[in-house]
Design an enzyme around this catalytic site. Structure first.
Site, PDB file in Angstrom:
ATOM      1  N   SER A 162      47.808  -3.272  38.854  1.00  0.00           N
ATOM      2  CA  SER A 162      48.983  -2.616  39.443  1.00  0.00           C
ATOM      3  C   SER A 162      50.154  -2.496  38.474  1.00  0.00           C
ATOM      4  O   SER A 162      51.318  -2.700  38.856  1.00  0.00           O
ATOM      5  CB  SER A 162      49.404  -3.327  40.743  1.00  0.00           C
ATOM      6  OG  SER A 162      48.346  -3.262  41.683  1.00  0.00           O
ATOM      7  N   GLU A 166      35.411  -4.260  38.872  1.00  0.00           N
ATOM      8  CA  GLU A 166      34.611  -3.443  39.806  1.00  0.00           C
ATOM      9  C   GLU A 166      33.134  -3.489  39.411  1.00  0.00           C
ATOM     10  O   GLU A 166      32.254  -3.420  40.263  1.00  0.00           O
ATOM     11  CB  GLU A 166      35.158  -2.007  39.850  1.00  0.00           C
ATOM     12  CG  GLU A 166      36.451  -1.956  40.651  1.00  0.00           C
ATOM     13  CD  GLU A 166      37.463  -0.925  40.210  1.00  0.00           C
ATOM     14  OE1 GLU A 166      37.099   0.050  39.522  1.00  0.00           O
ATOM     15  OE2 GLU A 166      38.659  -1.109  40.538  1.00  0.00           O
ATOM     16  N   HIS A 196      34.536  -4.897  33.670  1.00  0.00           N
ATOM     17  CA  HIS A 196      35.632  -4.611  34.614  1.00  0.00           C
ATOM     18  C   HIS A 196      35.296  -5.267  35.956  1.00  0.00           C
ATOM     19  O   HIS A 196      34.128  -5.359  36.331  1.00  0.00           O
ATOM     20  CB  HIS A 196      35.796  -3.090  34.777  1.00  0.00           C
ATOM     21  CG  HIS A 196      37.011  -2.728  35.564  1.00  0.00           C
ATOM     22  ND1 HIS A 196      37.027  -2.736  36.947  1.00  0.00           N
ATOM     23  CD2 HIS A 196      38.255  -2.382  35.173  1.00  0.00           C
ATOM     24  CE1 HIS A 196      38.242  -2.396  37.358  1.00  0.00           C
ATOM     25  NE2 HIS A 196      39.009  -2.172  36.303  1.00  0.00           N
ATOM     26  N   LYS A 209      38.555   5.444  36.137  1.00  0.00           N
ATOM     27  CA  LYS A 209      37.530   5.128  37.153  1.00  0.00           C
ATOM     28  C   LYS A 209      36.760   6.404  37.520  1.00  0.00           C
ATOM     29  O   LYS A 209      36.485   7.215  36.651  1.00  0.00           O
ATOM     30  CB  LYS A 209      38.171   4.476  38.383  1.00  0.00           C
ATOM     31  CG  LYS A 209      39.110   3.332  38.006  1.00  0.00           C
ATOM     32  CD  LYS A 209      39.560   2.526  39.172  1.00  0.00           C
ATOM     33  CE  LYS A 209      40.611   1.524  38.712  1.00  0.00           C
ATOM     34  NZ  LYS A 209      40.772   0.401  39.588  1.00  0.00           N
ATOM     35  N   GLY A 221      44.519  -2.467  41.922  1.00  0.00           N
ATOM     36  CA  GLY A 221      44.546  -1.430  42.952  1.00  0.00           C
ATOM     37  C   GLY A 221      45.184  -1.891  44.257  1.00  0.00           C
ATOM     38  O   GLY A 221      45.087  -1.209  45.275  1.00  0.00           O
ATOM     39  N   ASN A 235      42.421   3.648  32.601  1.00  0.00           N
ATOM     40  CA  ASN A 235      41.073   3.590  33.172  1.00  0.00           C
ATOM     41  C   ASN A 235      41.056   4.528  34.369  1.00  0.00           C
ATOM     42  O   ASN A 235      41.610   4.219  35.414  1.00  0.00           O
ATOM     43  CB  ASN A 235      40.772   2.141  33.614  1.00  0.00           C
ATOM     44  CG  ASN A 235      39.446   2.063  34.361  1.00  0.00           C
ATOM     45  OD1 ASN A 235      38.615   2.969  34.265  1.00  0.00           O
ATOM     46  ND2 ASN A 235      39.253   0.978  35.105  1.00  0.00           N
ATOM     47  N   GLU A 259      42.696  -9.264  33.937  1.00  0.00           N
ATOM     48  CA  GLU A 259      42.937  -8.462  35.132  1.00  0.00           C
ATOM     49  C   GLU A 259      42.631  -9.310  36.366  1.00  0.00           C
ATOM     50  O   GLU A 259      41.461  -9.393  36.788  1.00  0.00           O
ATOM     51  CB  GLU A 259      42.028  -7.231  35.130  1.00  0.00           C
ATOM     52  CG  GLU A 259      42.271  -6.283  33.983  1.00  0.00           C
ATOM     53  CD  GLU A 259      41.917  -4.860  34.367  1.00  0.00           C
ATOM     54  OE1 GLU A 259      42.797  -4.000  34.254  1.00  0.00           O
ATOM     55  OE2 GLU A 259      40.784  -4.616  34.819  1.00  0.00           O
TER      56      GLU A 259
HETATM   57  C1  PEP Z   1      42.085  -1.215  36.520  1.00  0.00           C
HETATM   58  O1  PEP Z   1      41.362  -0.391  37.034  1.00  0.00           O
HETATM   59  O2  PEP Z   1      41.695  -1.816  35.500  1.00  0.00           O
HETATM   60  C2  PEP Z   1      43.401  -1.475  37.107  1.00  0.00           C
HETATM   61  C3  PEP Z   1      44.145  -2.399  36.584  1.00  0.00           C
HETATM   62  O3  PEP Z   1      43.766  -0.712  38.180  1.00  0.00           O
HETATM   63  P1  PEP Z   1      45.255  -0.606  38.850  1.00  0.00           P
HETATM   64  O4  PEP Z   1      46.215  -0.368  37.721  1.00  0.00           O
HETATM   65  O5  PEP Z   1      45.155   0.550  39.792  1.00  0.00           O
HETATM   66  O6  PEP Z   1      45.508  -1.915  39.534  1.00  0.00           O
END
Ligand code: PEP
Length: 259
Positions: free
Chosen positions: A215, A99, A97, A13, A175, A11, A169
Site C-alpha cells: 500500500s 500472491e 511475491h 499484476k 492491496g 508490479n 512486503e
Molecule cells: C504488490 O503487489 O507487491 C503490492 C505491494 O501491492 P499494493 O501496493 O497494491 O499493496
C-alpha cells in the site's frame, strides 16, 4: 563512498493489455524523462514484456517479469522460463511475491530454485518476503522473514548475493490500504540487513537494496523512503495510474551511505 541506488518498481499484476501498457510507459517516460539517481522498474504481464521493452528508451528505466519457472525448458504447460524472459529483454524477475506464495501455494524451496535460475541467466531477482497478520500478531515476523531469506538464498555465490534485491512486503499491507508505519518497516529492514550480514557478509549486506512494498502511495512514500534501510518501493495499486506512480518515483532525494 558506496551508495545504494534506489529502485521504484511497479508490479502490475494481472492488469493492463499490451496497448494499455504501451500507452502508460510512453506517457511515463515522456513526463519523467531520463533518471540517473534511481531506477524505475516496470513489471507488466508476460504478454506485454516485449512491447514494453521495445518502447523503453530512457536511461534508468528497467523491465521486470512477475514470476518464472526454475527449469530452462520442458513439459510445464503454462510456465515461462528464465531464458524466455531474458529473450524478452527483462532485467529483473520478481520472485516469491506473496500472491505466488499464498494464492498459488509456492513453497520456500520453489522460491529458492527460482532465485538460482534467475541468477544463472544473468538476470536479477527481486525476492519478496513478508509475514501474514497472524504471524505478526504471534510475534513471528523475524522468524518468518529469516526463514524465507535463508531458503531463497541457499547456495548463492558472494557475487550473486551482492546483486540480489530484496522486497519486504508484509502480507497484511498488500492491496489492503494498510501501510506499515515507517518505523515498523525500518525495524524489519534493519533486521533483514543484519540477517544478510550473517548469511552473506557485512559488506554485501551494506550494499543490498531493500525495497518496501504494501500500500505505498504518493502520500506515504517520502516518509518510508526517509528510513535509513529502505532503498526503494515495490508498488502494486498505485503503480497503475501515471500521476500516482510518477509522484512515487519522484520521492524526495536522499543519499544513503553504506559506510
Ligand atoms: C504488490 O503487489 O507487491 C503490492 C505491494 O501491492 P499494493 O501496493 O497494491 O499493496
Amino acid at each position: 563512498m558506496q551508495t545504494r541506488i534506489p529502485i521504484i518498481a511497479a508490479n502490475w499484476k494481472m492488469y493492463k493489455t499490451i496497448d494499455e501498457s504501451i500507452s502508460f510507459v510512453a506517457q511515463l517516460q515522456g513526463e519523467v524523462g531520463p533518471v540517473e539517481d534511481r531506477e524505475v522498474v516496470i513489471a507488466p504481464s508476460f504478454t506485454a514484456l516485449q512491447a514494453v521493452r521495445q518502447l523503453m528508451n530512457m536511461p534508468g528505466f528497467k523491465l521486470a517479469a512477475q514470476n518464472c519457472h526454475w527449469e530452462d525448458k520442458g513439459a510445464f504447460t503454462g510456465e515461462i522460463s528464465c531464458p524466455m524472459l531474458q529473450d524478452a529483454g527483462c532485467d529483473y524477475v520478481i520472485v516469491g511475491h506473496s500472491e505466488r506464495r499464498h494464492v498459488f501455494g509456492e513453497t520456500d524451496d520453489e522460491t529458492g530454485k527460482k532465485v538460482r535460475a534467475v541468477f544463472q541467466k544473468g538476470l536479477v531477482p527481486i525476492l519478496c518476503v513478508g509475514e501474514t497478520l497472524e504471524e505478526r500478531e504471534a510475534g513471528n515476523t523475524f522468524d518468518v522473514v529469516s526463514r524465507q531469506i535463508a531458503a531463497a538464498c541457499l547456495g548463492l555465490s558472494r557475487e550473486e548475493s551482492s546483486r540480489l534485491v530484496l522486497a519486504y512486503e508484509p502480507v497484511w499491507a498488500i492491496g489492503t490500504g494498510k501501510t506499515a508505519t515507517p518505523e515498523q518497516a525500518q525495524e524489519v529492514h534493519l533486521f533483514i540487513r543484519d540477517n544478510c550480514a550473517s548469511l552473506f557478509d557485512k559488506d554485501v549486506a551494506k550494499g543490498l537494496r531493500l525495497l518496501y512494498g504494501g500500500s505505498v502511495k504518493p502520500d506515504n512514500v517520502d516518509a518510508l523512503m526517509a528510513q535509513e534501510d529502505i532503498d526503494g518501493m515495490l508498488v502494486g495499486g498505485a503503480s497503475l495510474e501515471v500521476p500516482s506512480f510518477k509522484r512515487i518515483i519522484q520521492f524526495h532525494t536522499r543519499e544513503k551511505s553504506t559506510q
